[in-house]
Design a protein around this motif. Structure first.
Motif, PDB file in Angstrom:
ATOM      1  N   THR A  54      -1.360  -0.669  -6.918  1.00 41.30           N
ATOM      2  CA  THR A  54      -1.374  -0.759  -5.449  1.00 41.30           C
ATOM      3  C   THR A  54      -1.259   0.619  -4.828  1.00 41.30           C
ATOM      4  O   THR A  54      -1.984   0.956  -3.882  1.00 41.30           O
ATOM      5  CB  THR A  54      -0.221  -1.656  -4.958  1.00 41.30           C
ATOM      6  N   PRO A  73       2.753  -6.938  -3.849  1.00 43.11           N
ATOM      7  CA  PRO A  73       1.785  -5.829  -3.914  1.00 43.11           C
ATOM      8  C   PRO A  73       0.927  -5.715  -2.659  1.00 43.11           C
ATOM      9  O   PRO A  73       0.661  -4.605  -2.182  1.00 43.11           O
ATOM     10  CB  PRO A  73       0.942  -6.179  -5.149  1.00 43.11           C
ATOM     11  N   LYS A  74       0.510  -6.857  -2.110  1.00 42.27           N
ATOM     12  CA  LYS A  74      -0.322  -6.839  -0.901  1.00 42.27           C
ATOM     13  C   LYS A  74       0.445  -6.237   0.273  1.00 42.27           C
ATOM     14  O   LYS A  74      -0.090  -5.396   1.008  1.00 42.27           O
ATOM     15  CB  LYS A  74      -0.764  -8.259  -0.571  1.00 42.27           C
ATOM     16  N   ALA A 111      -4.225   2.049  -2.515  1.00 42.45           N
ATOM     17  CA  ALA A 111      -3.935   2.232  -1.088  1.00 42.45           C
ATOM     18  C   ALA A 111      -4.006   3.695  -0.661  1.00 42.45           C
ATOM     19  O   ALA A 111      -4.397   4.001   0.470  1.00 42.45           O
ATOM     20  CB  ALA A 111      -2.556   1.655  -0.763  1.00 42.45           C
ATOM     21  N   GLY A 120       0.844  -2.536  -0.243  1.00 40.38           N
ATOM     22  CA  GLY A 120      -0.427  -1.860  -0.012  1.00 40.38           C
ATOM     23  C   GLY A 120      -0.775  -1.703   1.456  1.00 40.38           C
ATOM     24  O   GLY A 120      -1.341  -0.684   1.875  1.00 40.38           O
TER      25      GLY A 120
END
Length: 430
Positions: free
Chosen positions: A350, A309-310, A354, A313
């Protein structure tokens, strides 16, 4: 003797209107970087291409009869896998299920089937042959059920399908599900088939991208696209050393989705749902080990890094900006509709964070996740169908009115699949 300046392409199936639209002008020669009249090769090439942009003409979906409520899944899963003694893992699974936003999932595999195959639960025992036997038998029937709905909505005979594209992560055999689906539907022996496997959640989006290319580059082509999954290939018991499997067991479900894709000229009765304007793919560098699918002797194994997810994003805005910029849409994320594959609640969250999306922009994706779970290659067809319903909804609060949209999926790699869509119910209006 035929000279280049008087050359006319005569190809069966080429209509007069298509012929007229393919006659290069002086400006066309300039754009093609030539100063000479149309050549034989240019004429043939032009005559083979469709006269227009590809569009989704019909949709259909299908699920197995066996439905398991998500609130009951943890107890069901630990009972059928004889793992009730793993209390901590069971509690963890319950928390995952509660946070998933899922209400229902559908499976071809049943409690009786699992009991009949103890090798599914013992990771030391080879089970791939048995699993493939089950999914190979189940997938064509499920796929054909969805395809029949799409063909019925399309309104033309199945024999008019010229190309078949089938995507799955639940089988790896040749001949594959495409051959059996073609037979079940009564497609012509001359139908041109493509079968691709192991694209995960992006499988259906990859298939639709390929269908767009086929429809636009083959005059008169009508492409049947199918995504189908039977996750018995991945079903296994819990293991404290394999939390990826626990996540997969909490999210994935079985289903099939289908679409008919074609480009102009349209025949009588054909009605586009979404025009497919531009497709693109971006693979994020150095993410090979972040998301993956592996086939082993004990079945299918999914790998999903907590970093996914990071990473999505941090990169999704740039990927989308490059795709949408040519249409002047790169900065107005809430000014388009979103048909995003709901890989997980975390991925949808996300996207929302984002891109600064309003709460309702991912409503179609969240609804599909809630009612069916993540069906991998099949999911995008359910999302498109849900978006189509929301566009026609009489409820203003739940209605999606944007003309332009984005189809979005994340696959192994990390690979980002994107397609710019235009809703036909608004795009054809002055």
């Amino acid at each position: 003797m035929v000279t280049p300046s008087s050359f006319t392409v005569n190809i069966p199936g080429l209509t007069n209107s298509a012929t007229a639209s393919c006659q290069p002008t002086v400006d066309d020669h300039i754009l093609m970087g030539t100063s000479h009249p149309v050549t034989v090769l240019e004429g043939v090439r032009c005559g083979q291409r469709a006269n227009g942009t590809a569009a989704v003409l019909a949709l259909g979906t299908s699920n197995p009869a066996n439905c398991v409520r998500q609130q009951e899944y943890s107890d069901w899963y630990f009972r059928v896998t004889k793992s009730d003694h793993l209390a901590q893992l069971r509690d963890k699974m319950k928390r995952i299920c509660e946070k998933s936003g899922i209400k229902n999932r559908y499976f071809h595999h049943t409690e009786e089937m699992i009991a009949a195959h103890p090798e599914f639960l013992d990771r030391a025992l080879p089970s791939l042959r048995t699993r493939l036997g089950i999914t190979t038998a189940a997938m064509p029937e499920l796929a054909a059920a969805a395809a029949r709905k799409a063909i019925a909505e399309w309104g033309r005979p199945a024999a008019d399908i010229t190309h078949l594209v089938v995507s799955t992560s639940s089988g790896v055999s040749s001949p594959g599900a495409d051959v059996r689906v073609a037979a079940l539907l009564g497609l012509r022996p001359t139908v041109r088939r493509v079968m691709h496997c192991l694209h995960g959640c992006a499988g259906g989006s990859v298939a639709l991208r390929l269908a767009k290319d086929l429809a636009e580059n083959n005059l008169g082509a009508r492409v049947l696209v199918v995504g189908v999954e039977a996750t018995a290939l991945a079903f296994r018991g819990p293991d404290v050393a394999d939390l990826d499997a626990l996540l997969a067991m909490a999210l994935f479900g079985d289903g099939a989705g289908a679409a008919v894709v074609g480009a102009g000229p349209m025949s009588s009765g054909e009605r586009p749902i979404f025009h497919m304007l531009s497709a693109s793919q971006v693979t994020l560098p150095e993410t090979d080990n972040t998301v993956g699918i592996k086939v082993t002797e004990s079945g299918l194994h999914f790998k999903v890094s907590p970093e996914m997810p990071k990473l999505v994003g941090e990169n999704i805005k740039r990927c989308l900006a490059d795709t949408l910029a040519p249409f002047g849409l790169a900065s107005d994320w809430n000014g388009v509709f979103w048909a995003a594959v709901p890989a997980s609640p975390a991925i949808l969250d996300t996207y929302q964070a984002a891109l600064g999306l309003e709460p309702g922009k991912l409503a179609a994706s969240r609804r599909v996740l809630s009612e069916y779970g993540n069906m991998l290659a099949a999911t995008i067809f359910f999302v498109l169908d849900q978006m189509r319903c929301r566009r026609g909804s009489g409820n203003k609060e739940g209605r999606e009115n944007c003309e332009w949209g984005v189809m979005l999926a994340i696959g192994p790699g990390i690979t980002v699949e994107m397609m710019v869509l235009q809703a036909a119910d608004t795009g054809d209006k002055d």
